[in-house]
Design a protein around this motif. Sequence first.
Motif, mmCIF file in Angstrom:
data_model
loop_
_atom_site.group_PDB
_atom_site.id
_atom_site.type_symbol
_atom_site.label_atom_id
_atom_site.label_comp_id
_atom_site.label_asym_id
_atom_site.label_seq_id
_atom_site.Cartn_x
_atom_site.Cartn_y
_atom_site.Cartn_z
ATOM 1 N N ARG A 236 1.005 -1.308 0.129
ATOM 2 C CA ARG A 236 -0.225 -0.360 -0.156
ATOM 3 C C ARG A 236 1.021 1.596 -0.153
ATOM 4 O O ARG A 236 1.192 2.628 -0.105
ATOM 5 C CB ARG A 236 -1.014 0.298 1.002
ATOM 6 N N ARG A 239 1.747 2.281 -3.734
ATOM 7 C CA ARG A 239 0.641 2.484 -4.312
ATOM 8 C C ARG A 239 0.362 4.179 -3.991
ATOM 9 O O ARG A 239 0.319 4.500 -5.336
ATOM 10 C CB ARG A 239 -0.658 1.509 -3.976
ATOM 11 N N LEU A 240 0.922 4.203 -2.376
ATOM 12 C CA LEU A 240 0.017 5.410 -1.792
ATOM 13 C C LEU A 240 1.194 6.317 -2.448
ATOM 14 O O LEU A 240 0.891 7.698 -2.823
ATOM 15 C CB LEU A 240 0.232 5.816 -0.484
ATOM 16 N N ASN A 242 2.714 6.358 -5.771
ATOM 17 C CA ASN A 242 3.405 6.012 -7.166
ATOM 18 C C ASN A 242 1.872 6.674 -7.483
ATOM 19 O O ASN A 242 1.519 6.419 -8.868
ATOM 20 C CB ASN A 242 4.133 4.742 -7.265
ATOM 21 N N PHE A 243 0.698 6.393 -6.958
ATOM 22 C CA PHE A 243 -0.679 6.818 -8.050
ATOM 23 C C PHE A 243 -0.485 8.217 -8.760
ATOM 24 O O PHE A 243 -0.894 7.645 -9.541
ATOM 25 C CB PHE A 243 -1.567 6.588 -6.934
ATOM 26 N N PRO A 246 1.808 7.210 -12.640
ATOM 27 C CA PRO A 246 2.416 5.186 -12.064
ATOM 28 C C PRO A 246 3.367 4.941 -13.286
ATOM 29 O O PRO A 246 4.142 4.112 -12.871
ATOM 30 C CB PRO A 246 0.696 4.620 -12.546
ATOM 31 N N MET A 352 -10.015 5.631 -8.651
ATOM 32 C CA MET A 352 -8.784 4.397 -9.073
ATOM 33 C C MET A 352 -8.107 4.264 -10.390
ATOM 34 O O MET A 352 -6.556 4.433 -10.503
ATOM 35 C CB MET A 352 -9.075 3.459 -7.675
ATOM 36 N N PRO A 358 -5.117 6.584 -4.959
ATOM 37 C CA PRO A 358 -4.334 5.000 -4.741
ATOM 38 C C PRO A 358 -5.482 3.732 -5.073
ATOM 39 O O PRO A 358 -6.486 3.850 -5.434
ATOM 40 C CB PRO A 358 -3.724 4.594 -3.694
#
Length: 417
Positions: A236, A239-240, A242-243, A246, A352, A358
């Motif tokens: 997570r 993801r947080l 790099n969202f 991406p 998302m 994320p």
Amino acid sequence: MTALDPGVGRLRAGARAPLSWWRAIRQTLDRPLAVYYLLLGAAGLLLTIGLLMVLSASSVYSYNVHDRNSYAVVTRQLMWVVIGLPCAIVASRMPLRAVRWLAWPALVVAIVLLALTQTPLGATVNGNTNWLVLGPVQIQPSEIAKLAAVLWAAHVYALKERRLGDLSHVLVPVVPVLGMITLLVVWQRDLGTALVLAAILLGMLWVVGAPGRLFAVSFAVIASLALWLASTSAERRKRLLNFTDPFADFHDAGWQPAHGLYALSSGGVLGQGIGASQQKWGYLPEAHTDYIFAVLGEELGLVGTLLVLGLFATIAFAAIRIATTTDEPFVRYASFGIVVWLLGQTIINLGMVLALLPVIGIPLPLVSYGGSALLPSLVALGLLIGFARRQPEAARALAERRPARGRARASARAGAR
């Protein structure tokens, strides 16, 4: 001056035309059964689009995983539709007294099922222990908890209708109970569903008139907890971080959101056509569940995505119309709670897929694959349709149609003789 009179008349007619169109739309929406038919049409179209997209998005996955059977996943989804539609019809016909009576048992069942996920009956999927294995069936109790939370909170607030000016009655017992359910979902490590439940709680507090300072504190607490929970997992955390870009971590945490953006961008205005998605061929994880909107955008294009957004907006409009025109407190609170749940989950899913949020793993209502999510959503829509049918003007209009239909059938039988 007189030579200009026809042109002036045409200009005035042109100026009146938008007003007349708007007036015609307003008159149509003010008809007694308009909300009823809007809900039926929008829900039916979304369900149909969902089945088509599950068939397309899951075909490659089904072929690879289910012994070269490209229809395995959509067949299972169709089974849930066959189960869910009668449940929705029953919910639409159920008396309000029966719905309210079921609120407490539904809440208790949801809490027990959530707790059972932390026993040997629980199953871990994608790092979240939020599934329950009951014989041949695997269910996600948190989806049931969303519907139970809405109905129970609406029932409690309807009982307290005359005491909601007191903050203590606004907060107790709804906030502690829904907070406990949210914590049980957090315990399962399901951050996406926890955010939806938090949105339901805030929506219910808003509709009953909670003070504004309460929301400022709530948003701060929820944001802090969400960031803390995201930081406790390495996946997570990636993801947080790099969202927003991406492609910076394309071969790791950015793989799924990047390919989701590839799918949407390659769809263009009209799309590649149903079944023509390239990203579903192993590039896009969860193509038929969390990221089905990306496949929809690739195959149906901008037109298809705007159609889906318009259908969700139609359901939201109809539910808010019910909530603002009803005299029944329970109907008002339940309608608003359902629209906050479905619309909030839709916004999180789309955010998302569009890489605005994320990746937290949450399905698109009525469109994504999954019986655990589909069944409660259909029951909720059935309740909304039932609320629309019970509006006094709608009920009278439907009652007037029944004798007319009976006379038409009698005339047809007489003519046949």
